[in-house]
Every structure is written in C-alpha cells, then in structure tokens.
Design a protein around this motif. Sequence first.
Motif, PDB file in Angstrom:
ATOM      1  N   VAL A 201       7.540  -7.662   0.898  1.00 19.87           N
ATOM      2  CA  VAL A 201       6.822  -8.689   1.662  1.00 19.87           C
ATOM      3  C   VAL A 201       7.414  -8.701   3.058  1.00 19.87           C
TER       4      VAL A 201
ATOM      5  N   ARG B 120      -0.769 -11.753  -2.430  1.00 19.58           N
ATOM      6  CA  ARG B 120       0.678 -11.803  -2.521  1.00 19.58           C
ATOM      7  C   ARG B 120       1.122 -12.790  -3.592  1.00 19.58           C
TER       8      ARG B 120
ATOM      9  N   PRO C 175       1.101  -7.931  -1.782  1.00 14.05           N
ATOM     10  CA  PRO C 175       0.811  -8.326  -0.397  1.00 14.05           C
ATOM     11  C   PRO C 175       0.092  -7.212   0.355  1.00 14.05           C
TER      12      PRO C 175
END
Lengths: 336, 186, 435
Positions: free
Chosen positions: A173, B45, B51
Amino acid sequence: QETIRAVVIDGYPARALWVKEFSEFFIPEVDKRLAETGNYKMDWQESYGGAIVKPKGVLEGIQLGLGDIGIVTTIFHSSKLPSQALAAVTPFVAPDARVVAKAVDEIAQEFPAMQNEFDKQNQVYLATGVVLDSYQVFSSQPIASPKDLDGTKVAGAGMNLRYLEGLNNAAGVRGGLTDFYNMVQTGLVGSAMLWPEAAATFKIAEVAPYMLKVDFGAVNSKTVTVNKDYWNKLPDEVKTVLREVAVEYRDHIAEISMDRAREALLKYMDAGGSIVEVDDLARAEWAEAMPDIAAEWAAGLDSKGQDGSGMLKAYLAKLEAGGYSGVRDWSAGLSN
Amino acid sequence: MTGVVSTALSSLSLAANRIATAANVIGTLVVLGLVAVVNFDVVARGAFNMPFRGAIEVVQFSMVLIVFFQLPDVVRSNRLTRSDGFLILLGLTRPRLAGVIRRLIDLLSCVIMVLITVALWPEFVEMWHTNDYFGIPGVFTAPWWPIKLTIVCSAALCAVLFAIKSLGIEPDASAISNKSAKGRQE
Amino acid sequence: MSPVEIGTVSVLAIVALIYLGVYIPIALTVVSFVSIWLMRDNFDLAMNLLKIAVGDSVMEYTFATVPLFTFMGLIVSKAGLGNDIYEVMSSGFRRVKGGIGMATVGANAVFAAVTGSSIASASVFAKVSVPQMLHYGYNPRFAVGVVAGSSVLGMIIPPSAMLIIYSFVAEQSVGEMFLAGVVPGLMLAVAYVASIWTMGKFWPSFVGGRPADGYEWLSWSEIASKTLPTLSLIFIVLGGIYTGWMTPVEAGAAGSLAGLLIAMLRGRMSLKGFWEALIETGHISAAILFLITAASIYSRMLGLAGLPNELSDMLVGNDYGFVTIMVVYILLMLVLGTLLDTASIILIVVPLFLPLIEPMGLSLVWFGIITVVGAEIGLLTPPLGISCFVIKATLNDSRISLKDVFMGALPFAAVMLIVLILLIRFPALSLAILN
Ligand code: NA
Ligand code: NA
C-alpha cells in the motif's frame, strides 16, 4: 579577492539532516578552504523548504538555473536518472550508509552513465548522499519471520514496494512517511517499511512495536549537483574545493546517519519496541523469490548503450570489498 | 475592418468558444472519473486486499486534466478570479474608459498566456522525444508528454480567447449565451 | 534594489493591479515575471520560472481535495441537506429572541462540515433563512448579516478549500489542518449565538423580529430523516480523516459518492442538476488551482529575490516581539481583506511571514488557523466582500442594498476579530485536538 554568489536550493526544510549538514558542514568547509588562499569568497543564498522549488523540483530548478547548487532527491526521477536506482535494485546486501555512499560515488566516477544523466539535465554531478542505513519492517502484530507477512498489507514507498513481490500475496500500500503511523494504527496495513531513524521520528513504536530486522540495505537518494553554466564560469580553484568538500560531505552525512540509526534503535526499544532478528536463510528465501529487479535494471541501461551490467558487477564487488556480500547474487541473472 | 476579415475573426471566435466548451465537458467527465477511481482504490484496498497501485499517479494526472481542460471555459465565461468593483464604478461615469481598461487587461492576460505556451512548448517536445515518465518503474508509470501537451494547448486556447475579448469580437452564433453569462457575472 | 524593497514594491504593484481589475492570477504572474526579469536582467530565467511553476504545481496529490470537496458541497446543496438542517435547528430555537438567527448559525455550522466553501453556505442560507426572518419582522440588516457572518464557518470548519490552500503553501498536512479547524469553527459558532442573544437583550432594534408562531415541533422521525444524511456524511468525511482510515483525498471521494447516493435516494437529484454540479466543480477547481499556480510563481519569485533570508536576518537582528509581529500580521490581513479574496490573501501573506514564524518555534498548524480566520474577515468587509456579494446576488431583492449587507455583517466581523485574538492568545484551542 573575488566574491562569487551561489544560490543553494532544496525543497526539503532546513531541519532535514542533509540540508542542515549542508549549512553547517559543507558551506563552512568550503569557506574555510577558500580563505586559505584568500583569492575567492562565496556569497551564499540558502533557499530551502519550498522557497524556490519543491522536493521534486530540485532537478529541474538546477537545470533551469533557478538555483546554482542543489541537493537532488534522485528517487523521484527514475525516468531521467535511471542509473541512480543502483542501490534500490540490489536489496539484502549492505545495511551500511558509509559503504553504499562510497561505492555508488565511485561508480559515478568510473562509469559515465550517472554523470551523463545529470549532464543531460544541464548539471554537474558532485557527490552521492546516503541518509539511511536500511529499510526494516515495522509491524503492529508479533511476527517471527518474513513468512508471517504473507497475505498481509504492507505500507511502503517507491522501489521497496517491489520487494513485496517476493512474498505470497502480500499487498503493497503506497503512502508517504507521514502517513505510516496512521495507516498502521487504524489497521489499514499490518506493517510498514521504513528506516529506524524515521521510525523514531514518527514514533512508530507506539503502533508497530515489532520490528522485523530484514536489513534490505542502505539506499542512495541524494545527489549534490551544480548548474552546468554556473559551473563552467567558476574558477578552477573553487571547482576543486567544491569537489573535495562534496566527497567529505558524502562521508560526513553517511557517518551521522549511521549514528542516528543506532540511537533510533535504542529509542525504539526504550519505547517498548522489540526487534526480531531474521536469519540469512529466511532473507535468502525472500530475496530468491523476488523478481530479478537488478537484471531488469541493468538490461534497461544496457539497451541505452550504458554499461548497466558492468556497473552492477563493479558495485557489488565494491560492497564485497567493504565487507558485505548479499544473500542473493544479483549479478547471476545478467545476460552478459 | 473589412467584411472578410471580420467574418473570419468571428468564425475563429466561434470555433475557439466551441472548443473551450467541448474541453469543459471532457474536464467535467474527468471529475466524475476522479470520484470513481479514488473510491475504487478505497474499496479494492479495504475489502479485497488489492490496492490500485497507480492511484496516486492517476489522481495527479486527472488534476492536470481537470484544471487545464476547464481553464479555457473559465476564461470564456468570465469566471477567472478578479475584483472588478473599480471597473464597475468607473463604468457608471466613464463607460468608454472602463471599456478600454477592460480590453487592455485582456490583452495583458493574452500576453501572459502566450508566454506560458512558449515556455511549455519545448518541454512537451522534449518529453515527446525522450518518453520521460513519472511514477515507479515496475509499480506504475505514466508518460509526461500528455500532461505537457494539455497545458500547452490549454494556455494557447486561453491566449486566443483573451485576444478575442481584447479585440471585442463577438462569436456570431453563441453571442447571445455569452452575453447572458456576462450579465450573470456582473 | 534589496530583497525587501523588491518584496514591498511587488506587493504594492500586485495590489494596485488587482484593484484596477486585473485577473488576480494574471496580476501575480505579471509582477513576478517582470520582477525576476529586472532583478536578474535575465529574460530566460523569468521564462524558466514560468516553466517550472506552471509545469508541476497542479501535480499535487492533495489538490484533488479541491474538486472532490467542491463537488460534494454542491451535490449536498442541491440535495437540500442545508434546508433540512435549518428546519431542525429553527424548530429548536423558535421561541428565543433572535431565534431564527441562532438557528441559521447552527445550521451553517453543521452544513459547514460537509461543504468546503463559504460561497455555498452563503447562497444556500440566503435563500432559506433570510425570507423567513423577513417574514417574522426581523431587521433586514440583521437577517443578511447573520447569513453573511455564519457563511464563513464553511471555510473554517473542515473540509475547507482555504485550509487546503494554506497547507499547500506552508507544507503542512491537510489532515492536521482540518482537525485543527474543528474547535475554532465551533467556537466561532458559539460566539455568534452568544452575541445574537446579547444583541437581542441590549440592542433589540438591530435584531427585530417576533417569536415564530407557524412552527410545529418536528417529530423525532422527521428530525432523524432530516439530520441523519448530513450526520452520516460528517461521520464518513471527518471520521475517515480523524481515524486515519482515509486520506483527505479519499474522504473527499467517499463523501462525494455518499452525497450522490443520498441525493438520488431522496429523489432530489435530476440529471440536469447533477451535470450542473459537475460543471460548476470544474470551473471552481480550475479557477482556484490556477490561482494557486500563479501564487506559487509569486512566492518562488520572493524566494529567488532572497526575501525569506533577509526577513529571518531582520528578525534575528531586531528581536521583534511576538505581539508586534501578530499585530502587524492581523492589520495587514484586514487591510488586504478590504480588497482581496481569502485565497489571494493567504497566498500573498503566508510566504512573507513563514520565515518569521518558523524560527520562533511557533506551530505552523496554529498559524494556518490564525491565517484562515484572519483572512476570512475580509469576506465580510467592504468594498470587496465575497460572501456579501453572493448574498446580495442570491437574494436579488431591491429592498436590501449591498450597503445593508455590509452593515449587517459588521458586528459579526467584530466577533470574528475577538475570536481571532483568543485563538492567537491560546494556541491550544487549535492544537489540543491533534494530541
Ligand atoms: Na467546511
Ligand atoms: Na473584504
């Protein structure tokens, strides 16, 4: 005595380690050496923290002459400065800022690629800066080995997101340093990749008290450069002094970074953090499972007529001479 | 002004206004796309552990599209930020003088837009040839040239629109809607 | 010319051009361009400044908050969420002297949490609450003054375009700026309600009005259906940012989507209204971001001139006190506030003062709140007061002149000034929520 004006730019604020040391080490050192002969005197204008450019804008700022000397953060410019990714594409080798800084800088002197890339941007390469010892993984849950990261979300930035491709189903992420605390706290991610000094600065121990000491290694990210037109007008004496001091600055900030990293780890443990060592076998397993990003990188440069393969081999040899051999031989996958 | 020139200018004016309106529609759709992309990333996500790795670049890209696709229409519809209290007051007593000042201001604005166009054009040419990109190789990358091209075209179109205002040419077909836009503004 | 002289002359030139009616971004660009050209005697350098500033200043991830929150605000206005909140509030305050005024302030404070601009607040409540107040015999000046005064809450209570602009100029986190705005915004709302109560007591002729009789108590289910949509939006946006689940950009996108769903579920969104909101969003975003781009050219010009360095040296050399700097700062904002819009004030004064504030060890988040509140006072002051213009234009009522709007807003501008002084004196009011 001739006075020479120099506008120094960086988009990061004056309190950032490398900017502060530029003010407090580089500049006084240059002044001192020039004073020895007394032929020249510098008139410095230091413009940091967005006064003239943003962090991503230093490269263009120096190119266009908005600043004379600058500290370029090279990781923003993978496209214009591809060879600068050398340390980033060779993880799991050397967690030592001093060794990496010296090796990258020597590669820049021995191979034309790095200097050429800056030359195309109308600037002269002076020296490489390394400001972190190694990325590590900081987790909110107890973890014993990299295996425990399988199937989790890990926050990262830049090239290190690709390291996660060596884990099973781990999702990278993206986020900035300032977001990581929140991202871990809310459970948006289970862990984050950052270096110990940043972890201490952002009090990561509060939310991620388990550090997996994976030792991805030090990465070069700062390069001191000078606008080419400005450089060509400088007297030889000043050029020599700038080059010498740049190399000392390189070693100086690498040294400080290592000290800071040591203190930061102590701080982390004082704040309740625990550090889990990872054995070389587990590191090797992770490294082997990663795509061959080093070969990809070298092939990209080779195809442009730059000796990427040669740079990669020479770089790894320098790290080896400095006492660091990796858990994976990143030169094994080279085609030539 | 001869009839031919005046007709030509008037058609140019009409064309520029139409292009600005069309660009505005595209920019508007990008706003909607932005809402969709960011929400997609949040859900992918949060719920699926997947994501969208290019979310940041796509958002940056769409900001350029939104701003520079819309800017000509902002200029066309007289909505660029200004404080024209003085001009309105002056217009009450010295309408001709106020009109001249308005035209000079539009001329100045035209010059600035030309300078921006000229400054950015070489950037576009360079990016086109070098194929420079932003983002992280192996993660997500996007080329620079469409961004530079968007800015160059937008600035050029704004320059034309300001020139039209400065010369006081009314586009023949859309003259009426344009007037009502002005009326609303003032 | 010394850097300080260049700085001074350029500010004067910019203000003069803007006063003359030059588009604000154009004025900033022209003056910066010419300053660099003359200062360095180098036309290419001036072109390079344009190149770097126009080329990269819009490419900022957090800027996406501008279109997203603008869109969300427009959608919820069109969906009538502002009216709903107002009805609930006025059913609560109906018996008090000046009650509809208080209800307007309260509704504005709640509505402010889902819209990023004062313009939206001013136009919604000019339509909703001014006619009500006139109907119940309120003094017209008071009626429009309340709406103008409370519209500024839209830019102080997050989300707020002005907090976003400041966070860009001062390189602060948008999320932190938003959180820091919550307490000062609520404080201002409370101060407005208290001052309306006081005016009702000691200056009843200014307030006017009679107790509202036509109202019925709303049932709990009515209250719920009128407030829950807005509250859930506030929960998504501020909750998302506060807990860190979402970045401000993501919160803006989620809020836009949720606002859209609410509007559709309640059957209050026509395709035409939806399209208008999109177009309007594009126009507002382009105008604001082009202004920011131009301001970045200006602040870079000051940087090239070396003004920040010179100011820091002056500060070290002269040892100005905190009070002196704050007094100068507020006066400057009030003076500029007569002519410039809030965004321009922030973009012009912040680069001038940051080099003074940062070395003093003051919080830049706190400074941002001070800046935004101070600059927003200008929304209420003549000759250029955007909120007042919007109200006048929205009402389109010949009985109420622009002068009436400004006179009515004046007491509220004074309350803002008092709140501003409190915020300066007690930084914890802005910062406590961050820790
Ligand atoms: Na708001
Ligand atoms: Na004003």
